[in-house]
Scaffold this motif. Sequence first.
Motif, PDB file in Angstrom:
ATOM      1  N   THR A   3      -0.928  -0.298  -4.045  1.00 55.27           N
ATOM      2  CA  THR A   3       0.043  -0.079  -5.118  1.00 55.27           C
ATOM      3  C   THR A   3       0.393  -1.367  -5.854  1.00 55.27           C
ATOM      4  O   THR A   3       0.791  -1.321  -7.012  1.00 55.27           O
ATOM      5  N   THR A  31       0.826  -1.203   0.000  1.00 57.98           N
ATOM      6  CA  THR A  31       0.000   0.000   0.000  1.00 57.98           C
ATOM      7  C   THR A  31       0.860   1.253   0.000  1.00 57.98           C
ATOM      8  O   THR A  31       2.067   1.194   0.240  1.00 57.98           O
ATOM      9  N   GLU A  32       0.215   2.378  -0.220  1.00 58.98           N
ATOM     10  CA  GLU A  32       0.874   3.656  -0.036  1.00 58.98           C
ATOM     11  C   GLU A  32       1.213   3.798   1.448  1.00 58.98           C
ATOM     12  O   GLU A  32       0.554   3.193   2.311  1.00 58.98           O
TER      13      GLU A  32
END
Length: 77
Positions: free
Chosen positions: A67, A10-11
């Motif tokens: 992501t 993930t971000e």
Amino acid sequence: MVHAYILIQTEVGKAAQVAATISEIDGVTKAEDVTGPYDVIVRAEADSVDELGRLVVARVQSVDGITRTLTCPVVNI
């Protein structure tokens, strides 16, 4: 029934939000934020491999903050 683990990157700072959102998706049995190279690990199930693919591509990957994903189907040897 097909089961799989979905490993998610993930971000920065989005892991808990991503896990909470994904846990509400039909077919997801567990979603937890973790430490290490992946930020969230999801356990999912579907009636077929095709349905599992649709779950990952259409539902999981559309969650904001993700992501990258890696889907690992469970095999019974």
